[in-house]
Design an enzyme around this catalytic site. Structure first.
Site, PDB file in Angstrom:
ATOM      1  N   LYS A 248     -18.846  -6.106  -9.419  1.00 24.81           N
ATOM      2  CA  LYS A 248     -17.617  -6.886  -9.590  1.00 24.81           C
ATOM      3  C   LYS A 248     -17.919  -8.377  -9.762  1.00 24.81           C
ATOM      4  CE  LYS A 248     -13.744  -5.451  -8.008  1.00 24.81           C
ATOM      5  NZ  LYS A 248     -12.539  -5.074  -7.218  1.00 24.81           N
TER       6      LYS A 248
ATOM      7  N   SER B  66     -11.036  -4.370  -0.458  1.00 24.13           N
ATOM      8  CA  SER B  66     -10.919  -5.053   0.831  1.00 24.13           C
ATOM      9  C   SER B  66     -12.254  -5.307   1.507  1.00 24.13           C
ATOM     10  CB  SER B  66     -10.032  -4.236   1.774  1.00 24.13           C
ATOM     11  OG  SER B  66     -10.664  -3.035   2.148  1.00 24.13           O
TER      12      SER B  66
ATOM     13  N   HIS C 249      -4.615  -6.789  -2.605  1.00 24.83           N
ATOM     14  CA  HIS C 249      -5.042  -5.492  -2.080  1.00 24.83           C
ATOM     15  C   HIS C 249      -3.860  -4.532  -2.048  1.00 24.83           C
ATOM     16  CE1 HIS C 249      -6.636  -2.892   1.437  1.00 24.83           C
ATOM     17  NE2 HIS C 249      -7.030  -2.405   0.275  1.00 24.83           N
TER      18      HIS C 249
ATOM     19  N   GLU D 253      -1.411  -6.817   0.332  1.00 24.62           N
ATOM     20  CA  GLU D 253      -2.080  -7.921   1.029  1.00 24.62           C
ATOM     21  C   GLU D 253      -2.501  -8.958  -0.009  1.00 24.62           C
ATOM     22  OE1 GLU D 253      -4.313  -6.509   5.036  1.00 24.62           O
ATOM     23  OE2 GLU D 253      -5.155  -5.699   3.194  1.00 24.62           O
TER      24      GLU D 253
ATOM     25  N   ASN E 238      -7.437  -3.014   6.959  1.00 23.97           N
ATOM     26  CA  ASN E 238      -8.633  -2.181   7.073  1.00 23.97           C
ATOM     27  C   ASN E 238      -9.567  -2.662   8.174  1.00 23.97           C
ATOM     28  OD1 ASN E 238      -7.933  -0.300   5.184  1.00 23.97           O
ATOM     29  ND2 ASN E 238      -9.105  -1.198   3.516  1.00 23.97           N
TER      30      ASN E 238
ATOM     31  N   TYR F 255       4.173  -0.808   6.887  1.00 24.02           N
ATOM     32  CA  TYR F 255       4.318  -0.510   5.462  1.00 24.02           C
ATOM     33  C   TYR F 255       3.029  -0.018   4.804  1.00 24.02           C
ATOM     34  CZ  TYR F 255       8.938  -2.613   5.584  1.00 24.02           C
ATOM     35  OH  TYR F 255      10.254  -2.885   5.872  1.00 24.02           O
TER      36      TYR F 255
END
Length: 335
Positions: free
Chosen positions: A2, A24, A45, A57, A95, A251
């Site tokens: 990435k 994350s 995220h 997020e 996470n 959520y």
């Protein structure tokens, strides 16, 4: 991989375009350093499945601009997502906390508590699934890679042994549970004695003695793992408010909304010693804290309030004032 992608995107994307990462467990600041626009790099995220889960997020890096964050919250609103701001840390908010939650579940299994019983306790608390079924859904190979990347192996080798056995979760029809396509379309966890035997074998190697554990202890140990990590994230400024953590968990992780979220539950219902419940400390002994690193307290005492939502006040209880001493005010400007 990435980092190379961001380097190449920086070369072809128009000036001022924002570059966002969904992962994350990757450092947003490291990605930003691969570009010439670190102020435009941030994390977005999404939670799987992204078309259903309402949480997003929004992760600020060290150099992320206010303009980039404002654009991210606008994206969240457009997509009808619940946007929550997070600092740049391993696992962000959700996470990072769930890693500790899963570790607590594994420790209970190592102490002789059946996997199905642990999951059953948390489902009765109100979660849609227990920690082991959740691990099966996300993939045990993914969990093992995250564990190794975070520099932790746990007390036993149960996870690595399950991966070696190609028990990767729902995608291989076996993980902590086994699955059958004729039962719940292959998504209903079926207890497998092999896994409990594997935990017992590994526990003996690690000299972890089995013990009697009540359902209340199972619940409290798992919730306490979330709460303690949540407090640490508040101290570090990764999460700005306890309410932000609660939104993430209601959520994004199915925390039962009638319990308010882990931080609300800790302060109002749980048997947990949190900062809000502790005796006041001498301020002279505390290390100075940045305002963004707020201590745990009831979110209602600090969140901005909409004047239109305030409870009406009885004017008869106000102290009388001499109108002749008041500065003239326009009626439309009065609170």
């Amino acid at each position: 991989v990435k980092r190379d992608v961001f380097r190449r995107l920086d070369q072809v994307a128009k000036r001022g375009a924002f570059l966002a990462s969904n992962t994350s467990t990757l450092d947003i600041d490291k990605l930003a350093r691969e570009t010439k626009r670190p102020d435009c790099v941030l994390g977005l995220h999404f939670f799987v499945p992204a078309n259903i889960m309402p949480l997003l997020e929004i992760v600020r890096g060290r150099d992320t601009s206010a303009r980039a964050l404002a654009a991210a919250f606008k994206v969240a609103k457009t997509l009808r997502k619940k946007g929550v701001l997070s600092g740049n840390a391993f696992g962000f908010i959700g996470n990072r906390m769930v890693f500790d939650y899963l570790q607590a579940a594994n420790e209970l299994a190592e102490e002789g508590v059946p996997v199905s019983r642990i999951d059953g306790v948390m489902k009765r608390f109100g979660f849609p699934m227990g920690p082991f079924a959740m691990s099966d859904l996300s993939g045990l190979d993914i969990g093992l890679a995250v564990q190794k990347g975070h520099g932790g192996n746990g007390r036993t080798n149960v996870l690595s042994r399950l991966v070696e056995m190609n028990r990767l979760g729902q995608k291989t029809m076996a993980g902590f549970f086994k699955y059958d396509k004729s039962v719940g379309k292959g998504r209903e966890p079926i207890p497998d004695p092999i896994v409990d035997e594997l935990f017992a074998e590994e526990a003996r190697k690690a000299r972890i003695a089995p013990r009697e554990v009540s359902d209340d202890e199972i619940r409290d140990r798992l919730l306490n793992a979330l709460i303690k990590r949540g407090e640490q994230l508040l101290d570090e400024g990764v999460a700005l408010r306890p309410g932000d953590i609660d939104i993430v968990y209601v959520y994004g992780y199915g925390f039962p909304p009638h319990h308010g979220g882990p931080m609300w539950y800790a302060n109002h219902r749980g048997p947990f010693e949190t900062r809000a419940a502790r005796a006041p400390q001498d301020d002279t002994t505390r290390a100075p804290q940045d305002d963004t690193k707020r201590t745990l307290q009831d979110d209602t005492t600090r969140a901005p309030q909409d004047d239109t939502k305030r409870a009406p006040q009885d004017d008869t209880k106000r102290a009388p004032q001499d109108d002749t001493k008041r500065a003239p005010q326009s009626d439309i400007a009065r609170a």
